[in-house]
Design a protein around this motif. Structure first.
Motif, PDB file in Angstrom:
ATOM      1  N   LYS A  99       0.835  -1.210   0.000  1.00  0.00           N
ATOM      2  CA  LYS A  99       0.000   0.000   0.000  1.00  0.00           C
ATOM      3  C   LYS A  99       0.867   1.256   0.000  1.00  0.00           C
ATOM      4  CE  LYS A  99      -3.877   2.015   2.625  1.00  0.00           C
ATOM      5  NZ  LYS A  99      -4.424   2.716   1.467  1.00  0.00           N
ATOM      6  N   PHE A 100       1.946   1.210   0.774  1.00  0.00           N
ATOM      7  CA  PHE A 100       2.891   2.323   0.827  1.00  0.00           C
ATOM      8  C   PHE A 100       3.461   2.601  -0.568  1.00  0.00           C
ATOM      9  CE2 PHE A 100       7.371   3.700   1.447  1.00  0.00           C
ATOM     10  CZ  PHE A 100       7.154   4.877   2.141  1.00  0.00           C
ATOM     11  N   GLY A 101       3.762   1.540  -1.288  1.00  0.00           N
ATOM     12  CA  GLY A 101       4.267   1.699  -2.656  1.00  0.00           C
ATOM     13  C   GLY A 101       3.292   2.457  -3.536  1.00  0.00           C
ATOM     14  N   ASP A 102       2.021   2.088  -3.468  1.00  0.00           N
ATOM     15  CA  ASP A 102       1.006   2.752  -4.303  1.00  0.00           C
ATOM     16  C   ASP A 102       0.678   4.162  -3.814  1.00  0.00           C
ATOM     17  OD1 ASP A 102       0.864   0.581  -5.910  1.00  0.00           O
ATOM     18  OD2 ASP A 102      -1.172  -0.004  -5.395  1.00  0.00           O
ATOM     19  N   ASP A 103       0.484   4.293  -2.504  1.00  0.00           N
ATOM     20  CA  ASP A 103      -0.003   5.578  -1.968  1.00  0.00           C
ATOM     21  C   ASP A 103       1.108   6.622  -1.884  1.00  0.00           C
ATOM     22  OD1 ASP A 103      -2.357   4.255  -1.652  1.00  0.00           O
ATOM     23  OD2 ASP A 103      -2.373   4.284   0.538  1.00  0.00           O
ATOM     24  N   MET A 128      12.564  11.046  -1.882  1.00  0.00           N
ATOM     25  CA  MET A 128      13.779  10.429  -1.323  1.00  0.00           C
ATOM     26  C   MET A 128      13.490   9.773   0.026  1.00  0.00           C
ATOM     27  SD  MET A 128      16.280  10.814  -3.491  1.00  0.00           S
ATOM     28  CE  MET A 128      15.088  10.633  -4.801  1.00  0.00           C
ATOM     29  N   GLU A 129      12.674  10.438   0.841  1.00  0.00           N
ATOM     30  CA  GLU A 129      12.298   9.869   2.147  1.00  0.00           C
ATOM     31  C   GLU A 129      11.606   8.521   1.969  1.00  0.00           C
ATOM     32  OE1 GLU A 129      11.332  13.886   4.700  1.00  0.00           O
ATOM     33  OE2 GLU A 129       9.786  12.343   4.568  1.00  0.00           O
ATOM     34  N   ASN A 130      10.674   8.476   1.001  1.00  0.00           N
ATOM     35  CA  ASN A 130       9.925   7.235   0.777  1.00  0.00           C
ATOM     36  C   ASN A 130      10.831   6.117   0.271  1.00  0.00           C
ATOM     37  OD1 ASN A 130       7.545   8.424   1.609  1.00  0.00           O
ATOM     38  ND2 ASN A 130       6.984   9.095  -0.462  1.00  0.00           N
ATOM     39  N   LEU A 131      11.743   6.461  -0.648  1.00  0.00           N
ATOM     40  CA  LEU A 131      12.675   5.445  -1.150  1.00  0.00           C
ATOM     41  C   LEU A 131      13.597   4.952  -0.028  1.00  0.00           C
ATOM     42  CD1 LEU A 131      13.561   6.999  -4.627  1.00  0.00           C
ATOM     43  CD2 LEU A 131      12.155   4.977  -4.200  1.00  0.00           C
ATOM     44  N   ILE A 174      17.022   9.352 -10.001  1.00  0.00           N
ATOM     45  CA  ILE A 174      16.117   9.300  -8.838  1.00  0.00           C
ATOM     46  C   ILE A 174      16.593   8.240  -7.848  1.00  0.00           C
ATOM     47  CG2 ILE A 174      13.733   8.867  -8.081  1.00  0.00           C
ATOM     48  CD1 ILE A 174      12.829  10.020 -10.797  1.00  0.00           C
ATOM     49  N   VAL A 175      16.763   7.001  -8.314  1.00  0.00           N
ATOM     50  CA  VAL A 175      17.275   5.951  -7.424  1.00  0.00           C
ATOM     51  C   VAL A 175      18.788   5.852  -7.649  1.00  0.00           C
ATOM     52  CG1 VAL A 175      17.109   3.556  -6.706  1.00  0.00           C
ATOM     53  CG2 VAL A 175      15.067   4.729  -7.510  1.00  0.00           C
ATOM     54  N   ASP A 176      19.503   6.656  -6.880  1.00  0.00           N
ATOM     55  CA  ASP A 176      20.954   6.739  -6.986  1.00  0.00           C
ATOM     56  C   ASP A 176      21.587   5.523  -6.300  1.00  0.00           C
ATOM     57  OD1 ASP A 176      23.676   7.684  -5.892  1.00  0.00           O
ATOM     58  OD2 ASP A 176      23.117   9.255  -7.331  1.00  0.00           O
ATOM     59  N   GLU A 177      22.530   4.871  -6.999  1.00  0.00           N
ATOM     60  CA  GLU A 177      23.137   3.653  -6.438  1.00  0.00           C
ATOM     61  C   GLU A 177      23.882   3.888  -5.133  1.00  0.00           C
ATOM     62  OE1 GLU A 177      25.549   0.954  -8.831  1.00  0.00           O
ATOM     63  OE2 GLU A 177      24.204   1.423 -10.513  1.00  0.00           O
ATOM     64  N   GLU A 178      24.466   5.071  -4.994  1.00  0.00           N
ATOM     65  CA  GLU A 178      25.220   5.339  -3.759  1.00  0.00           C
ATOM     66  C   GLU A 178      24.293   5.576  -2.578  1.00  0.00           C
ATOM     67  OE1 GLU A 178      28.391   8.132  -3.968  1.00  0.00           O
ATOM     68  OE2 GLU A 178      29.255   7.174  -5.744  1.00  0.00           O
ATOM     69  N   LYS A 179      23.184   6.272  -2.855  1.00  0.00           N
ATOM     70  CA  LYS A 179      22.213   6.545  -1.784  1.00  0.00           C
ATOM     71  C   LYS A 179      21.381   5.317  -1.464  1.00  0.00           C
ATOM     72  CE  LYS A 179      20.857  11.350  -2.360  1.00  0.00           C
ATOM     73  NZ  LYS A 179      19.899  12.101  -3.157  1.00  0.00           N
ATOM     74  N   PHE A 180      21.063   4.546  -2.496  1.00  0.00           N
ATOM     75  CA  PHE A 180      20.140   3.408  -2.341  1.00  0.00           C
ATOM     76  C   PHE A 180      20.757   2.124  -2.912  1.00  0.00           C
ATOM     77  CE2 PHE A 180      17.526   7.276  -3.110  1.00  0.00           C
ATOM     78  CZ  PHE A 180      16.920   7.376  -1.868  1.00  0.00           C
ATOM     79  N   PRO A 181      21.850   1.654  -2.290  1.00  0.00           N
ATOM     80  CA  PRO A 181      22.518   0.476  -2.861  1.00  0.00           C
ATOM     81  C   PRO A 181      21.638  -0.778  -2.858  1.00  0.00           C
ATOM     82  CG  PRO A 181      23.451   1.049  -0.708  1.00  0.00           C
ATOM     83  CD  PRO A 181      22.566   2.186  -1.113  1.00  0.00           C
ATOM     84  N   LEU A 182      20.869  -0.977  -1.774  1.00  0.00           N
ATOM     85  CA  LEU A 182      20.054  -2.201  -1.690  1.00  0.00           C
ATOM     86  C   LEU A 182      18.892  -2.139  -2.673  1.00  0.00           C
ATOM     87  CD1 LEU A 182      19.976  -2.580   2.215  1.00  0.00           C
ATOM     88  CD2 LEU A 182      21.498  -3.727   0.586  1.00  0.00           C
TER      89      LEU A 182
END
Lengths: 228, 228
Positions: A99-103, A128-131, A174-182
């Motif tokens: 739901k979080f993904g959609d909303d 960025m907070e949500n990601l 948007i989805v930067d590898e360094e910020k969001f490696p996983l």
């Protein structure tokens, strides 16, 4: 009675893809009806008079709509290869993240893409907070479902290819590898998984579609600005 | 281990009321923590760092958020007096109508209340269409759950008293008895049901709250209009 399973979808709907993947994971044979949304078939309107949208799953003549509702139906009807965990608390968590993904995730990223300049920078903050929440959720796991693709992975599946296409069009990471490696690793692992990869819509057609949507949004935005 | 069940709510949240009713139907004892949203407790922020909202159900130290997710959790954890039907297709229908209530009915009625004049008339069209679907769904049934109050009744519970309060403030009939006889009867039956009626927030306080919200919306609307 022989089972009759039909899926009404479009070539590009990421909501419909969730169902395509789920039926593949479960090993269910079905008939596909491709819809053209500007000219919906009488069957689609018959089976989904409320929302008039895809996906619609029709099982032995009975229609089910809303993709997350369909996923739960599939999981309760065909028990093999469960999408949701067994434990009630973990099931609740899976439903929450889907739901979080959609909303939240989807709407905040859409907002970034629809804006420009300073407004776009501001829209990046909640996105960025949500990601970041998704990044945290992946700690110690390959997929949101653990070692295997599950309910949340299918719900967030659109991230697996839409983001990279949109980033290419807009020229914005948007989805930067360094910020969001996983999360970056998940996007790759999910997109390339054998049960997933054969059903991605053609990338060149997706680029044309997204470009058209962004152009339309920009025209609408400039019309609003000039009337202020 | 003794069960520890806590519910974080506000005095007026209709999302939280769903949980209050569900726990009463199931006969579960719990502790209530009343939150003041402009000054949220550290506990609420600890248990719900993502949404920072009520309701939050904490069961043996583990938090569950999102009211419809909590309802499913309650139903899977305490099996007595089931909220959802057993049959997978009927379960899917219940989930669909609950989501329809939140996504379509609630938003279309809110839109009517936030507008005036010709814009309000236009906003009435989708709101009436949505209510008509609920009217159809009640054919041959006392409650959405059949003879007993179930998942959809709790999800739509806010209709049971909010509508009449809002109609009184705005001086506009939304759920007309002649147009919606079954829905009108449901609103009365639900509101008066023994398991439901003791937990309605005080009507006089609700009037003050809704009036304040509508005033704030009108001020925001006039600020937007004057900047055009």
């Amino acid at each position: 009675m022989a089972e009759e399973v039909k899926l009404f979808r479009t070539w590009s709907s990421s909501y419909a893809l969730r169902i395509v993947w789920a039926l593949k994971i479960k090993g269910i044979e079905y008939e596909t009806i491709f819809e053209n949304l500007p000219d919906k078939s009488p069957s689609l309107l018959h089976y989904n008079p409320v929302n008039k949208q895809v996906p619609v799953l029709v099982h032995n003549g009975k229609p089910i709509v809303e993709s997350l509702v369909i996923l739960e139906y599939i999981d309760e009807t065909w028990k093999q290869a469960p999408l949701l965990p067994e434990d009630p608390y973990e099931r609740a968590m899976a439903r929450f993240w889907a739901k979080f993904g959609d909303d939240k995730v989807l709407t905040s990223i859409r907002s970034v893409l629809m804006k420009q300049g300073k407004e776009q920078e501001e829209a990046m903050v909640p996105a960025m907070e949500n990601l970041k929440f998704l990044e945290e959720e992946l700690k110690g796991k390959k997929f949101f479902g653990g070692e295997k693709i599950g309910f949340v992975d299918l719900a967030l599946g659109w991230l697996g290819n839409s983001i990279s296409i949109l980033e290419e069009i807009v020229g914005l990471k948007i989805v930067d590898e360094e910020k969001f490696p996983l999360l970056s690793a998940w996007m790759q692992d999910f997109a390339d998984a054998s049960i997933i990869k054969d059903n991605w819509p053609p990338r060149d057609k997706m680029i044309v579609k997204f470009q058209a949507l962004l152009d339309a949004a920009a025209i609408a935005e400039s019309a609003t600005s000039s009337s202020k």
